[in-house]
Design an enzyme around this catalytic site. Sequence first.
Site, PDB file in Angstrom:
ATOM      1  CG  ASP A  93     -17.508 -23.610  34.450  1.00  0.00           C
ATOM      2  OD1 ASP A  93     -17.134 -23.580  33.668  1.00  0.00           O
ATOM      3  OD2 ASP A  93     -17.376 -23.992  35.538  1.00  0.00           O
ATOM      4  CG  HIS A 144     -14.799 -26.748  33.975  1.00  0.00           C
ATOM      5  ND1 HIS A 144     -15.639 -26.227  34.878  1.00  0.00           N
ATOM      6  CD2 HIS A 144     -14.272 -27.890  34.062  1.00  0.00           C
ATOM      7  CE1 HIS A 144     -16.427 -27.648  35.321  1.00  0.00           C
ATOM      8  NE2 HIS A 144     -15.406 -28.075  34.780  1.00  0.00           N
ATOM      9  CB  SER A 149     -17.830 -30.719  35.025  1.00  0.00           C
ATOM     10  OG  SER A 149     -17.426 -30.769  36.422  1.00  0.00           O
TER      11      SER A 149
END
Length: 358
Positions: free
Chosen positions: A119, A86, A201
């Site tokens: 992910d 992402h 992230s």
Amino acid sequence: AALVAGGLGGGLGYTLARENDSGGSTTVSAGTTGGNVKRDPGTVAAVAAAALPSTVTIEAASSSGEGGTGTGFVFDKQGHIVTNNHVVAEAVDGGNLSATFPDGKKYEAEVVGNAQGYDVAVIKLKNAPSDLKPLTLGNSDDVAVGDSTIAIGAPFGLSDTVTTGIISAKNRPVASSDGSGSKASYMSALQTDASINPGNSGGPLLDAQGNVIGINSAIQSTSNGGFGTGQAGSIGLGFAIPINQAKYVAQELIENGKPVYAKIGASVSLEDTTNGAKITEQGVGGTEPVDPGGPADKAGLKPGDVITKLDDRVIDSGPTLIGEIWTHKPGDEVTITYERGGKERTTELTLGSRVGDS
């Protein structure tokens, strides 16, 4: 009254000190400055000093200019950087991608491969320097609840931020979304209370020795009660993809450019339940709920069966089952416990494989 008393006390203290001053300085100085103090191996400062040069702040933008900031870390000396899908998703199809090291050196990069379900993504630096130092990968299976953790990232764009905490839980089933309407990612995550925010992230979650044990990927959001990577701040509930799984995915992406997923060959309900993962009566898009000749079919599973365990791991929902299956590799043999007609049964199943995110 309190303000006045405080002022008087301060004034009185200053007067007494001045009257008793024999002419020498009352300032106490440390023998050395903070920059010269030796940090013993295993301290947070020592771990951070060793790991920071191998982390990057990633800026990704689509061809229309939409994008954001995330983190990644050096995976090998060839210039491969591991991060979250992402983080780089906007730049997959013709966007702009760059990685900046803590010393300010910035490199253009390209996406080597991305896995939406896991992910995980791998990017590669263009004109990568020859002195890259890959971070050492630990063994996430050996992590214990209570172990110290160190997270590195760029929360809200604040690059090279270091936070600390502990492993709060293992094998936490998490289905996360980046809020863009894309399909969810599933993981059997490491939970940590180290402060993790948007921008962390893709960054490494380290143990006390500086080994990577996970990729920081999601936080519990107070805005909607769900898991995601939105703009909610840290409430001490962060989740990381175990590095054992991420390493396997990254290697597949580098070698083949596409992810490989383990599968049982059956459609399961994604509704939140506490009873198990129910095999649906109809598959996606009108397909068969149990693939003819697939792993589940060969193991004797049928529509309506409710899977309650995979090996010794309790399965309470479809997302939990998916996340647990994806901790395995195609070809692994697992024991499935399920309920049919109110009776508990077990069967042995050899996991199949699916290539790509389609």
